[in-house]
Design a protein around this motif. Structure first.
Motif, mmCIF file in Angstrom:
data_model
loop_
_atom_site.group_PDB
_atom_site.id
_atom_site.type_symbol
_atom_site.label_atom_id
_atom_site.label_comp_id
_atom_site.label_asym_id
_atom_site.label_seq_id
_atom_site.Cartn_x
_atom_site.Cartn_y
_atom_site.Cartn_z
ATOM 1 N N ALA A 19 -1.002 -5.428 13.712
ATOM 2 C CA ALA A 19 0.116 -5.323 14.656
ATOM 3 C C ALA A 19 1.452 -5.593 13.975
ATOM 4 N N PHE A 20 1.488 -6.590 13.108
ATOM 5 C CA PHE A 20 2.729 -6.940 12.414
ATOM 6 C C PHE A 20 3.164 -5.815 11.481
ATOM 7 N N VAL A 21 2.242 -5.292 10.691
ATOM 8 C CA VAL A 21 2.569 -4.234 9.737
ATOM 9 C C VAL A 21 2.897 -2.930 10.464
ATOM 10 N N ALA A 22 2.142 -2.609 11.508
ATOM 11 C CA ALA A 22 2.355 -1.360 12.240
ATOM 12 C C ALA A 22 3.716 -1.314 12.929
ATOM 13 N N ASP A 23 4.281 -2.472 13.248
ATOM 14 C CA ASP A 23 5.633 -2.536 13.805
ATOM 15 C C ASP A 23 6.613 -2.449 12.642
ATOM 16 N N GLY A 24 7.013 -1.250 12.312
ATOM 17 C CA GLY A 24 7.885 -1.034 11.158
ATOM 18 C C GLY A 24 9.144 -1.863 11.159
ATOM 19 N N THR A 25 9.605 -2.299 12.335
ATOM 20 C CA THR A 25 10.846 -3.069 12.391
ATOM 21 C C THR A 25 10.699 -4.460 11.781
ATOM 22 N N THR A 26 9.471 -4.891 11.472
ATOM 23 C CA THR A 26 9.277 -6.181 10.796
ATOM 24 C C THR A 26 9.487 -6.070 9.286
ATOM 25 N N ALA A 27 9.600 -4.859 8.768
ATOM 26 C CA ALA A 27 9.669 -4.633 7.320
ATOM 27 C C ALA A 27 10.703 -5.485 6.581
ATOM 28 N N PRO A 28 11.929 -5.653 7.088
ATOM 29 C CA PRO A 28 12.890 -6.460 6.333
ATOM 30 C C PRO A 28 12.448 -7.916 6.127
ATOM 31 N N ARG A 29 11.516 -8.386 6.938
ATOM 32 C CA ARG A 29 11.035 -9.768 6.794
ATOM 33 C C ARG A 29 10.110 -9.926 5.598
ATOM 34 N N TRP A 30 9.483 -8.828 5.142
ATOM 35 C CA TRP A 30 8.519 -8.968 4.051
ATOM 36 C C TRP A 30 8.634 -7.928 2.946
ATOM 37 N N GLU A 66 7.061 8.760 8.777
ATOM 38 C CA GLU A 66 6.303 9.053 9.991
ATOM 39 C C GLU A 66 4.893 8.498 9.839
ATOM 40 N N VAL A 67 4.384 7.911 10.904
ATOM 41 C CA VAL A 67 3.017 7.382 10.903
ATOM 42 C C VAL A 67 2.039 8.549 11.024
ATOM 43 N N THR A 68 1.077 8.612 10.102
ATOM 44 C CA THR A 68 0.106 9.709 10.062
ATOM 45 C C THR A 68 -1.307 9.267 10.434
ATOM 46 N N ALA A 69 -1.562 7.974 10.406
ATOM 47 C CA ALA A 69 -2.866 7.428 10.810
ATOM 48 C C ALA A 69 -2.615 6.095 11.502
ATOM 49 N N TYR A 70 -3.245 5.919 12.647
ATOM 50 C CA TYR A 70 -3.061 4.696 13.434
ATOM 51 C C TYR A 70 -4.402 4.374 14.079
ATOM 52 N N GLU A 71 -5.161 3.485 13.424
ATOM 53 C CA GLU A 71 -6.502 3.133 13.882
ATOM 54 C C GLU A 71 -6.631 1.608 13.913
ATOM 55 N N PRO A 73 -7.872 -2.068 14.394
ATOM 56 C CA PRO A 73 -7.043 -2.815 13.443
ATOM 57 C C PRO A 73 -7.437 -2.541 11.997
ATOM 58 N N THR A 74 -7.843 -1.294 11.650
ATOM 59 C CA THR A 74 -8.394 -1.055 10.315
ATOM 60 C C THR A 74 -7.584 -0.156 9.389
ATOM 61 N N HIS A 75 -6.747 0.731 9.935
ATOM 62 C CA HIS A 75 -6.102 1.731 9.071
ATOM 63 C C HIS A 75 -4.756 2.164 9.628
ATOM 64 N N LEU A 76 -3.766 2.178 8.739
ATOM 65 C CA LEU A 76 -2.423 2.650 9.075
ATOM 66 C C LEU A 76 -1.946 3.510 7.911
ATOM 67 N N GLY A 89 1.360 6.834 1.930
ATOM 68 C CA GLY A 89 0.791 5.508 1.756
ATOM 69 C C GLY A 89 -0.157 5.160 2.871
ATOM 70 N N GLU A 90 -0.925 4.115 2.612
ATOM 71 C CA GLU A 90 -1.819 3.623 3.647
ATOM 72 C C GLU A 90 -2.090 2.145 3.445
ATOM 73 N N TYR A 91 -2.377 1.512 4.569
ATOM 74 C CA TYR A 91 -2.847 0.137 4.607
ATOM 75 C C TYR A 91 -4.259 0.172 5.163
ATOM 76 N N ARG A 92 -5.144 -0.587 4.538
ATOM 77 C CA ARG A 92 -6.511 -0.775 5.040
ATOM 78 C C ARG A 92 -6.676 -2.258 5.344
ATOM 79 N N PHE A 93 -7.262 -2.566 6.489
ATOM 80 C CA PHE A 93 -7.441 -3.943 6.948
ATOM 81 C C PHE A 93 -8.927 -4.174 7.203
ATOM 82 N N ALA A 94 -9.456 -5.284 6.671
ATOM 83 C CA ALA A 94 -10.871 -5.595 6.878
ATOM 84 C C ALA A 94 -11.036 -7.090 7.106
#
Length: 142
Positions: A19-30, A66-71, A73-76, A89-94
């Motif tokens: 949820a934190f990563v998928a909310d792109g507006t949090t990006a400047p924090r990290w 643009e977000v191309t994958a939104y699954e 809590p496993t894949h963005l 790019g992609e993020y994988r969460f496990a």
């Protein structure tokens, strides 16, 4: 083709981290290179963000995506839609015993003259960007 990948384990649930990563507006924090970001349309797959990042000499460079994958809590996944280089790019969460394992991967295709002139700089920038997961870990565990 420049590519980079980095992984960390964060002591938070996959749902929280996603949820934190998928909310792109949090990006400047990290993500230290992000100067500004705003959601301009949509949510989930198809969400579009207008983003400015720090370029050479500190000047702002468009790096919209643009977000191309939104699954959850496993894949963005995402693709850059503005800027001189447009990585995917992609993020994988496990889930792990210790929280969430996050893998961040980037790749960009550079053809011809761009590869010659920008290849090593793009590689360094991508390596730095994926290492921003260390800052994400600090922010979410802090």
């Amino acid at each position: 083709m420049p590519a980079a990948q980095h992984a960390v384990t964060i002591r938070r649930s996959p749902e929280d981290v996603f949820a934190f990563v998928a909310d792109g507006t949090t990006a400047p924090r990290w993500r230290p290179g992000v100067l500004d970001i705003v959601l301009i349309a949509g949510s989930g797959v198809g969400a579009r963000y207008r983003q400015g990042v720090r370029g050479p000499g500190g000047r702002r460079i468009d790096a919209d995506y643009e977000v191309t994958a939104y699954e959850p809590p496993t894949h963005l996944g995402f693709v850059a839609t503005a800027g001189p280089v447009r990585p995917r790019g992609e993020y994988r969460f496990a889930a792990t015993e210790d929280g969430t394992r996050v893998i961040f991967a980037l790749e960009a295709e550079l053809g011809g003259i761009k590869r010659l002139l920008m290849g090593s700089a793009v590689q360094r920038t991508m390596e730095s960007e994926v290492r921003s997961l260390e800052r994400l870990k600090a922010v979410l565990e802090g």
